[in-house]
Motif scaffolding. Structure first.
Motif, short mmCIF file in Angstrom:
data_model
loop_
_atom_site.label_atom_id
_atom_site.label_comp_id
_atom_site.label_asym_id
_atom_site.label_seq_id
_atom_site.Cartn_x
_atom_site.Cartn_y
_atom_site.Cartn_z
N MET A 1 -11.85 -114.46 89.01
CA MET A 1 -11.07 -115.63 88.85
C MET A 1 -12.06 -116.60 88.87
SD MET A 1 -7.18 -116.79 89.10
CE MET A 1 -7.00 -117.85 88.56
N THR A 2 -11.89 -117.08 88.05
CA THR A 2 -12.75 -118.80 87.99
C THR A 2 -12.24 -120.04 88.75
OG1 THR A 2 -14.34 -117.87 86.33
CG2 THR A 2 -14.71 -120.61 87.03
N ASP A 3 -12.14 -120.43 89.72
CA ASP A 3 -11.49 -121.95 90.22
C ASP A 3 -11.86 -123.09 89.33
OD1 ASP A 3 -10.13 -120.76 92.21
OD2 ASP A 3 -11.41 -120.82 93.73
N LYS A 4 -10.85 -123.36 88.60
CA LYS A 4 -11.20 -125.04 87.82
C LYS A 4 -10.29 -126.02 88.53
CE LYS A 4 -11.22 -121.98 83.08
NZ LYS A 4 -10.86 -122.48 81.46
N CYS A 5 -11.36 -127.10 88.49
CA CYS A 5 -10.74 -128.73 88.70
C CYS A 5 -9.21 -128.68 88.51
CB CYS A 5 -11.16 -129.93 88.73
SG CYS A 5 -11.21 -131.26 89.41
N PHE A 6 -8.51 -129.00 89.15
CA PHE A 6 -7.14 -128.67 88.77
C PHE A 6 -6.74 -130.85 87.96
CE2 PHE A 6 -6.57 -131.75 92.85
CZ PHE A 6 -6.22 -132.93 92.50
N LYS A 7 -7.84 -131.38 87.99
CA LYS A 7 -7.27 -132.37 87.26
C LYS A 7 -8.21 -132.17 86.07
CE LYS A 7 -7.61 -135.53 90.88
NZ LYS A 7 -7.06 -136.81 91.77
N CYS A 8 -9.70 -132.40 85.80
CA CYS A 8 -10.13 -131.90 84.68
C CYS A 8 -10.53 -130.68 83.99
CB CYS A 8 -11.58 -132.75 84.58
SG CYS A 8 -12.63 -132.06 85.57
N GLY A 9 -10.13 -129.55 84.59
CA GLY A 9 -10.64 -128.52 84.30
C GLY A 9 -11.56 -128.01 84.74
N HIS A 10 -12.65 -128.38 84.97
CA HIS A 10 -14.20 -128.07 85.07
C HIS A 10 -13.98 -127.10 86.12
CE1 HIS A 10 -16.91 -132.10 83.47
NE2 HIS A 10 -17.41 -130.94 83.88
N ILE A 11 -14.88 -125.91 85.80
CA ILE A 11 -15.91 -124.67 86.60
C ILE A 11 -15.92 -125.29 88.31
CG2 ILE A 11 -16.40 -122.88 87.47
CD1 ILE A 11 -16.63 -122.34 84.20
N LEU A 12 -15.29 -124.57 89.29
CA LEU A 12 -16.16 -125.61 90.60
C LEU A 12 -16.25 -124.06 91.42
CD1 LEU A 12 -12.27 -126.78 91.95
CD2 LEU A 12 -14.38 -127.75 90.67
N ASN A 13 -16.87 -124.64 92.42
CA ASN A 13 -18.09 -123.82 93.80
C ASN A 13 -16.67 -123.04 93.76
OD1 ASN A 13 -20.36 -124.31 92.57
ND2 ASN A 13 -20.53 -125.75 93.98
N PRO A 14 -16.47 -122.21 94.51
CA PRO A 14 -15.67 -121.32 95.78
C PRO A 14 -15.05 -122.78 96.65
CG PRO A 14 -17.11 -119.64 95.25
CD PRO A 14 -17.94 -121.17 95.23
N GLY A 15 -13.52 -122.34 96.50
CA GLY A 15 -13.22 -123.73 98.29
C GLY A 15 -13.65 -124.42 97.49
N GLU A 16 -13.42 -124.91 96.61
CA GLU A 16 -13.05 -126.43 96.02
C GLU A 16 -12.09 -126.69 95.12
OE1 GLU A 16 -17.12 -127.94 93.93
OE2 GLU A 16 -17.74 -128.29 95.69
N TYR A 17 -11.30 -127.21 95.38
CA TYR A 17 -10.00 -127.75 94.68
C TYR A 17 -10.65 -128.80 93.70
CZ TYR A 17 -8.03 -131.83 97.32
OH TYR A 17 -7.96 -132.82 97.83
N THR A 18 -11.40 -130.09 92.91
CA THR A 18 -11.53 -130.67 92.40
C THR A 18 -12.88 -131.47 92.36
OG1 THR A 18 -11.64 -132.75 94.33
CG2 THR A 18 -9.76 -132.24 93.46
N CYS A 19 -13.25 -131.12 91.21
CA CYS A 19 -15.01 -131.60 90.92
C CYS A 19 -15.32 -132.81 91.85
CB CYS A 19 -15.56 -131.38 89.21
SG CYS A 19 -15.07 -132.36 88.52
N GLN A 20 -16.73 -132.97 91.76
CA GLN A 20 -17.91 -134.12 92.17
C GLN A 20 -17.20 -134.93 91.64
OE1 GLN A 20 -21.87 -133.66 92.66
NE2 GLN A 20 -22.17 -134.90 94.10
#
Length: 79
Positions: A1-20
């Protein structure tokens, strides 16, 4: 499963919850709130939101997660 930014939906690196980008925006909002509170220390969340344009829910989230601290500057009388 791919993690996505909870705000904008961008794909994230493992362990991140928001994009840069969202993380940077969040930090800018925090600084704006912090600077406002330093200038107007007795402000409530609604006053801060009205003055900064940052939502009350975001301000309360910073308080809940410990980024901002609430200080009661009004001593209680009659105890």
């Amino acid at each position: 499963m791919t993690d996505k930014c909870f705000k904008c939906g961008h794909i994230l690196n493992p362990g991140e919850y928001t994009c840069q980008v969202c993380g940077q925006n969040d930090m800018e909002d925090y600084r704006t709130i912090r600077n406002y509170v330093r200038s107007y220390p007795n402000s409530n969340a609604m006053q801060i939101a009205n003055a900064t344009g940052i939502s009350v829910s975001k301000i309360l989230r910073y308080i809940r997660d410990g980024s901002l601290t609430v200080v009661d500057n009004h001593p209680r009388r009659g105890r």
